[in-house]
Scaffold this motif. Structure first.
Motif, PDB file in Angstrom:
ATOM      1  N   GLY A  87       0.798  -1.223   0.000  1.00  0.00           N
ATOM      2  CA  GLY A  87       0.000   0.000   0.000  1.00  0.00           C
ATOM      3  C   GLY A  87       0.828   1.270   0.000  1.00  0.00           C
ATOM      4  O   GLY A  87       0.296   2.365   0.171  1.00  0.00           O
ATOM      5  N   ALA A  90      -0.385   3.919  -2.497  1.00  0.00           N
ATOM      6  CA  ALA A  90      -1.683   4.427  -2.055  1.00  0.00           C
ATOM      7  C   ALA A  90      -1.521   5.382  -0.885  1.00  0.00           C
ATOM      8  O   ALA A  90      -2.183   6.432  -0.816  1.00  0.00           O
ATOM      9  N   ALA A  94      -2.617   9.312  -0.666  1.00  0.00           N
ATOM     10  CA  ALA A  94      -3.499   9.829   0.384  1.00  0.00           C
ATOM     11  C   ALA A  94      -2.840  10.967   1.150  1.00  0.00           C
ATOM     12  O   ALA A  94      -3.493  11.964   1.486  1.00  0.00           O
ATOM     13  N   VAL A 101      -8.730   7.152  -2.279  1.00  0.00           N
ATOM     14  CA  VAL A 101      -7.674   6.245  -2.706  1.00  0.00           C
ATOM     15  C   VAL A 101      -8.133   4.807  -2.523  1.00  0.00           C
ATOM     16  O   VAL A 101      -8.592   4.417  -1.445  1.00  0.00           O
ATOM     17  N   GLU A 102      -8.004   4.023  -3.601  1.00  0.00           N
ATOM     18  CA  GLU A 102      -8.273   2.596  -3.545  1.00  0.00           C
ATOM     19  C   GLU A 102      -6.968   1.842  -3.785  1.00  0.00           C
ATOM     20  O   GLU A 102      -6.229   2.159  -4.719  1.00  0.00           O
ATOM     21  N   ALA A 118      -1.914   1.761   6.620  1.00  0.00           N
ATOM     22  CA  ALA A 118      -2.731   2.983   6.550  1.00  0.00           C
ATOM     23  C   ALA A 118      -2.933   3.569   7.939  1.00  0.00           C
ATOM     24  O   ALA A 118      -2.845   4.798   8.134  1.00  0.00           O
ATOM     25  N   ILE A 125      -7.688   4.547   3.358  1.00  0.00           N
ATOM     26  CA  ILE A 125      -7.545   3.872   2.077  1.00  0.00           C
ATOM     27  C   ILE A 125      -8.587   2.766   1.988  1.00  0.00           C
ATOM     28  O   ILE A 125      -8.773   2.002   2.936  1.00  0.00           O
TER      29      ILE A 125
END
Length: 214
Positions: A87, A90, A94, A101-102, A118, A125
């Motif tokens: 991630g 991502a 963010a 955000v995916e 995250a 996320i």
């Protein structure tokens, strides 16, 4: 969040700074070969892929750095991090102001790692554990790090990403020149020297480019 996957991640990785984006911390394996051995039995039984989520790969690091250097690319936009792994990309999106955000991956361990990472970086996320290649969902930007290391996977992803780019969705790829990168379809926007584990790569530093479709 899968509690079993999360417990495994906490037990077998360490929260570490990412070399090229030190403000971002991830749960990363300290010794790649040891974690790989711990998951070999599951891999051989077809229960999951290798632990790609446990490493800050060169393409992802470069892409995260590029986003941090150019926040205007993601600010206020709906962003997809394809084959997200840890991630990292991502999280960078963010942190630099993306509106949504995916992070997409197929591995449940990656999903758990993305959720844990995250939280540690105080960002929101959405994790998508499914095959999104072929989707026509209207993202404003698609980011893909290190997706050209297997021939079938690279070919399939390239066709879809090129189609999305031609349809008007910006696509950025972070890649250190892996074997199946379609260089003839791409142009380099920037290059970074990325620190990487010698146990995983053929060097401790990989020259890594940010690519877009011609």
């Amino acid at each position: 969040m899968n509690k079993d996957c999360s417990a495994f991640i906490r037990a077998n990785t360490r929260l570490s700074q990412v070399p090229l984006t030190p403000r971002i911390k991830l749960y990363l394996a300290e010794e790649g070969t040891e974690l790989w051995r711990k998951t070999e039995d599951e891999i051989e039984r077809g229960l999951g892929p290798p632990p790609f989520w446990a490493f800050a790969w060169a393409g992802g690091q470069a892409l995260a750095r590029y986003i941090c250097d150019h926040p205007e690319l993601v600010r206020g936009k709906r962003v997809l991090d394809l084959a997200a792994g840890s991630g990292l990309v991502a999280i960078a999106a963010a942190r630099t102001g993306a509106s949504e955000v995916e992070a997409n991956d197929l591995d449940c361990f990656a999903g758990a790692a993305i959720a844990l990472n995250a939280i540690e970086n105080a960002v929101i996320i959405k994790t998508r554990l499914c095959d999104l290649v072929g989707s026509e969902q209207p993202w404003d930007l698609i980011l893909a790090g290190d997706v050209s290391y297997q021939p079938d996977m690279a070919a399939r992803i390239t066709i879809w990403l090129e189609d999305r780019a031609r349809s008007g969705t910006p696509v950025l790829i972070g890649d250190p020149g892996r074997a199946y990168l379609p260089r003839e379809k791409l142009c380099s926007l920037a290059s970074y020297d990325v620190p990487v584990p010698l146990a995983l790569e053929d060097a401790t530093m990989k020259r890594t480019d940010i690519w877009s479709f011609l």
